[in-house]
Every structure is written in C-alpha cells, then in structure tokens.
Design a protein around this motif. Sequence first.
Motif, short mmCIF file in Angstrom:
data_model
loop_
_atom_site.label_atom_id
_atom_site.label_comp_id
_atom_site.label_asym_id
_atom_site.label_seq_id
_atom_site.Cartn_x
_atom_site.Cartn_y
_atom_site.Cartn_z
N LEU A 70 -9.28 -12.20 -3.21
CA LEU A 70 -7.84 -12.36 -3.01
C LEU A 70 -7.09 -11.06 -3.29
O LEU A 70 -6.14 -10.73 -2.57
CB LEU A 70 -7.30 -13.49 -3.89
CG LEU A 70 -7.86 -14.89 -3.62
CD1 LEU A 70 -7.07 -15.93 -4.41
CD2 LEU A 70 -7.83 -15.23 -2.13
N SER A 71 -7.50 -10.33 -4.32
CA SER A 71 -6.83 -9.05 -4.58
C SER A 71 -7.06 -8.08 -3.43
O SER A 71 -6.19 -7.26 -3.12
CB SER A 71 -7.32 -8.45 -5.90
OG SER A 71 -8.71 -8.19 -5.87
N GLY A 72 -8.23 -8.18 -2.77
CA GLY A 72 -8.48 -7.35 -1.60
C GLY A 72 -7.54 -7.68 -0.46
O GLY A 72 -7.06 -6.80 0.25
N LEU A 73 -7.24 -8.98 -0.29
CA LEU A 73 -6.37 -9.40 0.81
C LEU A 73 -4.93 -8.91 0.65
O LEU A 73 -4.19 -8.85 1.64
CB LEU A 73 -6.37 -10.92 0.92
CG LEU A 73 -7.67 -11.56 1.40
CD1 LEU A 73 -7.53 -13.07 1.46
CD2 LEU A 73 -8.10 -11.02 2.77
N VAL A 92 -0.14 -4.10 -2.31
CA VAL A 92 -0.10 -3.79 -3.73
C VAL A 92 -0.46 -2.33 -4.00
O VAL A 92 0.06 -1.71 -4.91
CB VAL A 92 -1.06 -4.74 -4.50
CG1 VAL A 92 -1.19 -4.33 -5.95
CG2 VAL A 92 -0.56 -6.17 -4.39
N ARG A 93 -1.40 -1.80 -3.22
CA ARG A 93 -1.96 -0.45 -3.41
C ARG A 93 -2.59 -0.37 -4.81
O ARG A 93 -3.42 -1.19 -5.15
CB ARG A 93 -0.89 0.63 -3.21
CG ARG A 93 -0.05 0.46 -1.95
CD ARG A 93 -0.79 0.76 -0.68
NE ARG A 93 -0.05 0.33 0.49
CZ ARG A 93 0.92 1.00 1.09
NH1 ARG A 93 1.28 2.18 0.62
NH2 ARG A 93 1.53 0.51 2.14
N ASP A 94 -2.14 0.60 -5.60
CA ASP A 94 -2.73 0.78 -6.93
C ASP A 94 -1.93 0.11 -8.04
O ASP A 94 -2.24 0.28 -9.23
CB ASP A 94 -2.88 2.28 -7.24
CG ASP A 94 -3.90 2.95 -6.34
OD1 ASP A 94 -4.91 2.30 -6.01
OD2 ASP A 94 -3.68 4.12 -5.95
N PRO A 153 9.38 -0.82 -0.75
CA PRO A 153 8.48 -1.84 -0.23
C PRO A 153 7.57 -1.25 0.83
O PRO A 153 8.01 -0.45 1.67
CB PRO A 153 9.43 -2.88 0.38
CG PRO A 153 10.74 -2.64 -0.28
CD PRO A 153 10.78 -1.19 -0.59
N PRO A 154 6.27 -1.57 0.84
CA PRO A 154 5.36 -1.02 1.83
C PRO A 154 5.74 -1.32 3.27
O PRO A 154 5.40 -0.58 4.16
CB PRO A 154 4.02 -1.67 1.48
CG PRO A 154 4.14 -2.03 0.05
CD PRO A 154 5.58 -2.38 -0.15
N ARG A 204 -9.20 6.69 0.73
CA ARG A 204 -8.74 7.43 1.91
C ARG A 204 -7.75 6.59 2.72
O ARG A 204 -6.71 7.09 3.18
CB ARG A 204 -9.93 7.85 2.76
CG ARG A 204 -9.57 8.72 3.94
CD ARG A 204 -10.82 9.20 4.67
NE ARG A 204 -10.47 10.05 5.81
CZ ARG A 204 -11.37 10.63 6.61
NH1 ARG A 204 -12.67 10.43 6.40
NH2 ARG A 204 -10.97 11.39 7.63
N TYR A 205 -8.08 5.35 2.90
CA TYR A 205 -7.21 4.43 3.66
C TYR A 205 -5.88 4.21 2.93
O TYR A 205 -4.81 4.27 3.53
CB TYR A 205 -7.95 3.11 3.86
CG TYR A 205 -7.11 1.97 4.37
CD1 TYR A 205 -6.55 1.99 5.65
CD2 TYR A 205 -6.89 0.84 3.58
CE1 TYR A 205 -5.79 0.92 6.12
CE2 TYR A 205 -6.14 -0.23 4.04
CZ TYR A 205 -5.60 -0.19 5.32
OH TYR A 205 -4.85 -1.24 5.78
N LEU A 206 -5.95 3.97 1.61
CA LEU A 206 -4.71 3.75 0.86
C LEU A 206 -3.85 5.01 0.83
O LEU A 206 -2.62 4.92 0.87
CB LEU A 206 -5.04 3.31 -0.56
CG LEU A 206 -5.72 1.94 -0.70
CD1 LEU A 206 -5.86 1.58 -2.17
CD2 LEU A 206 -4.94 0.87 0.03
N SER A 207 -4.48 6.17 0.78
CA SER A 207 -3.72 7.43 0.82
C SER A 207 -2.99 7.57 2.15
O SER A 207 -1.85 8.07 2.20
CB SER A 207 -4.66 8.62 0.61
OG SER A 207 -5.22 8.60 -0.69
N LEU A 208 -3.63 7.13 3.24
CA LEU A 208 -2.97 7.16 4.54
C LEU A 208 -1.75 6.25 4.55
O LEU A 208 -0.67 6.65 5.04
CB LEU A 208 -3.96 6.75 5.63
CG LEU A 208 -3.38 6.54 7.04
CD1 LEU A 208 -2.71 7.81 7.54
CD2 LEU A 208 -4.47 6.07 7.99
N LEU A 209 -1.88 5.04 4.03
CA LEU A 209 -0.74 4.12 3.98
C LEU A 209 0.40 4.72 3.15
O LEU A 209 1.57 4.65 3.53
CB LEU A 209 -1.16 2.78 3.40
CG LEU A 209 -2.18 1.96 4.19
CD1 LEU A 209 -2.40 0.61 3.51
CD2 LEU A 209 -1.74 1.76 5.63
#
Length: 512
Positions: free
Chosen positions: A96-99, A104-106, A213-214, A352-357
Amino acid sequence: MADTKREIERKYEVATGGELPDLTAVGGVSTVVDKGIAELDATYYDTADARLADASLTLRRRTGGGDAGWHLKLPVADGVRDEVRAPLSDTVPPYLSGLVRSRVRDAELVPVFRLRSSRDVRHLVDAHGTLLAEVSLDRVHAERLSGGTGTADWTEIEVELADGQDPAFLDKVDKKLRKAGVSRSSAPSKLARALQETGGRPEPTATGKRQPPPAPAGPGQPPATAGDHVLAYVRAQRDAIVALDPAVRRDVYDSVHSMRVATRRLRSTFRSFGKVLDRRVTDPMADELKWLAGELGVDRDREVLTEHLTTAMSELPRSLISGPVRNRLRTWSDARHDGSRRRLISVLDGERYLSLLNALDTLIAGPPLLKAAAEDPAKVIAKAVRKDFHKVADLVGRALDLPPGRDRDIAIHEARKKAKRTRYAAETAASALGKPAEALVGSMKSLQTLLGDHQDSVMAREALLELSARAHAAGESTFTYGVLYGREERRAAAAEAALPQLWQTVRAEMAI
C-alpha cells in the motif's frame, strides 16, 4: 496479500440523532434486512502536509466490522473508488505504501485522524433474496491526531451498491432519501468531512517541510500567453504520470500504455517548445523521460506484440496450425511479462524515478521561461508546430524515395516518431489555435497509425524468427511461423503502398 474491491456509493447528511428513512418502497426492494450495529475504529494516515488528501486518496487502518484491515481508497470517478485491502498489521503494508509513493515521495506517513463510528446496517434485497445495496447510518466521532487539534461529531447515511448490480438502482434509493428530506453530502469521504469540521488540511509538523502538492489542479486563470499554454500541457502530463502510478503497480489494463504516452508527450513538449522553456533546464528531464518511457515500453511492447500474434494465429485455418504454436507463444509471453513486471516495479520504487517527479514539480513551480513565453500563443506555438511538421515531411519523403527493405523500415519508423511528436505539439496548440490544430492532431494520428502498423509488422517478424528458432531447437514444426511471417510481410507492403496517398491528403490538410 492485498485484494481490490470496486466501491460505488453515495453519502448523505443527516441531522444529529437522525434515523434511517423507511426504504421498503424503493423500486425493486422486497425486504430491508436489519444487520445490526457494528463498532468501527479507523486511524487515517497521511503526510504532514496532507498529500493524500490533496489527491482525494484515503489510507486507513480499521478494526471492527466484517472487513477489518488496511484500506487504501483510490478515486475512479464521482462516487466510484477502488478499495485496495491488506490484512491488519502494526505498520503500513509495503504494498500500500508503494501505491501512494508517487504522491508521498520521501515524506513519512503518520496518523492524522481517528474516526470511531457506530454503524447501523441495513441490506436491501429483492424478491429472490439477492443483495441490491447496503445502507448504513453512521454516527461518527472524529479526533485529529496530528497537524492540529480538534474533534467533530456527525451522522451520515452511506449507500453502497452490491457487487454486480446496476448503478441506476442508486438513483431509486436517492429519490426516496430526498423525499425523506435527506440531502447529498458535500464531502466525498469521512476523512474529507473530518478535515472540514476540524479546520481544514493539517499543518506540517516541526520536522515536516511544507511541499507543493505533487499534482495540483493548476492555475485558476485561463491560459493567455504561449508560456501559459505550454505549461498547462506540461502540468497535465505530469499529473497523469503521478495519477497513473498506482494503476501501473496494480497492473491495471492499459495503464502502462497511458503512462508511457504521458512521458512521451512531456518529452515531445520540451523538444518542440524550446523557444518557450529553456532547454538547458528541460533537456536533462527529457533524457530521464526517455529512460522512463523505455522502461515502461519493455512491458507494453511485448503486451501489444503478444496480442497481435495471438489474433493472427486465431485467424489461421486449423490446417495451417502445425505444432504447439499457441503454447509456445504463451510461454514466451508469460516469461517475459513476469520479468518485466518485476523490473518495472523496481523502477517505480527507485530514487531515479522519484527524482524525476520532483524535478517536474520544481519546473512547474518555477518554470524556466524564455522571452517567447510572454508572446502571442497563436504566433509562437504555430511556428513550433510548423517546424515539427516540416521534419515529418522530410522523413516521409526520404522513406518514399527508398526501396523496400531495412533502410526503408528504419526511415518509416523515424517518420512515425516525428509524426507522434507533431501530434503532441498540435495537442498543446489546440487550446490556442482551435480547429486547425485539432485537424492536424487527426491527420498526424492517421499517419501515426499507418506507420505504426508498418512498425508492428517489423517487430512481429523479428518475434516470429525468434519463436521459430526456439521451436526448431525443440524439434517442433516451424511451418506456422513461416505462414505468419509471410502475412506480416504483406501487411508491411500494404502500409507502404497506402503511404503516398495518405501523405498527399495530410499535406493538403496542413493549415497551420
């Protein structure tokens, strides 16, 4: 192990101390069954700056009732949500935390509300005893746990459609409730109601830094300048990537394709509108978007290819099926799918993906606008679209000048990619240029489809050669693979033969 349930429901406000109206007269209802009262205790989790609430997501740990456990609710449409469930545990289940990671990011997920409800449940059943809907009267006490203080109490009615029933039944219940003086709730969820009743979104904790907000809805003002139009399109694609992340992780049909399209649209926008957004800033992000699209494509390309080959085999007469062709294709596809799925999830979990977001959020919050961004959108955007179209024209012309073979295949593939980029640029231009841009979108889509059919044929032939080689090594007949290969050759030839006429039509329609 998590499972998912589609919820179709409506919520209604009731005066404190109110009761459930009589629903026996609702059309189709034979009996209203009293299921008793359940005591529910739910703790809701979010980040310090309410990123899940901003996205209309709710994550809770609930005890009591028949579905105790962790529940993540993902919005699908108005009144429709997917509830992903996991067993009770002391901490948020990793799945669920992955979803929610794209939101949420970090940031840390912390308890933000405790809601205790006394739920009086009724089942609406038809003459055959089939459950039509569950209606509950919930007396709720909400207590804020972080981001402020406060409590709230209210009573509400919740009507949830039973699995497999027609959503139109909810209209019948709605009509009866409204006649009884009950009104629809202004809050889409109990958490939203709790936020409203206790002062709005929580403030960040001492260690929680407020973040934008993202996926905000975007500026309230309509686009005016070229920069406004381009940024609106960029924002929409960023929002799509973030919103599709949970669906990709859940392997929802077509979600990988949709997310890949959003990454390609973003990358194309950065390339096409380099006079609006500084490419010294956007080029590194475009490179990362290309990487992400490639990772998404590993699964998607194989999925499309498998569907195509399966359909092609089903169209063959039985007399042309020799050997375990279908089983070999299924084994080949499953092995690749399982491996690519694991790889894709690891990509979405990676830094890498989260850094892109995060980089996309930063760009939208402080866009690197150039001089042309403040100019007339009709002039600036049209010029960029024309430039892309001329590149398509050069590539199509080159492909038509080449004889059939590998060089022409490559040229057609390059023309297809540029047609796609021009289509995305025209989509960006549609809000500024209107019908001419919309017409170009349609023309580029037609061209892209024809060139895509040709490229699919190229990829199918490569796959058939691989399957044939494996079948031969296993001592199986390769006859059917040869038949399919010949059909793919004819398919490519037909696309090449149709290209000159289609291109002539596209050029004639070019009005930008």
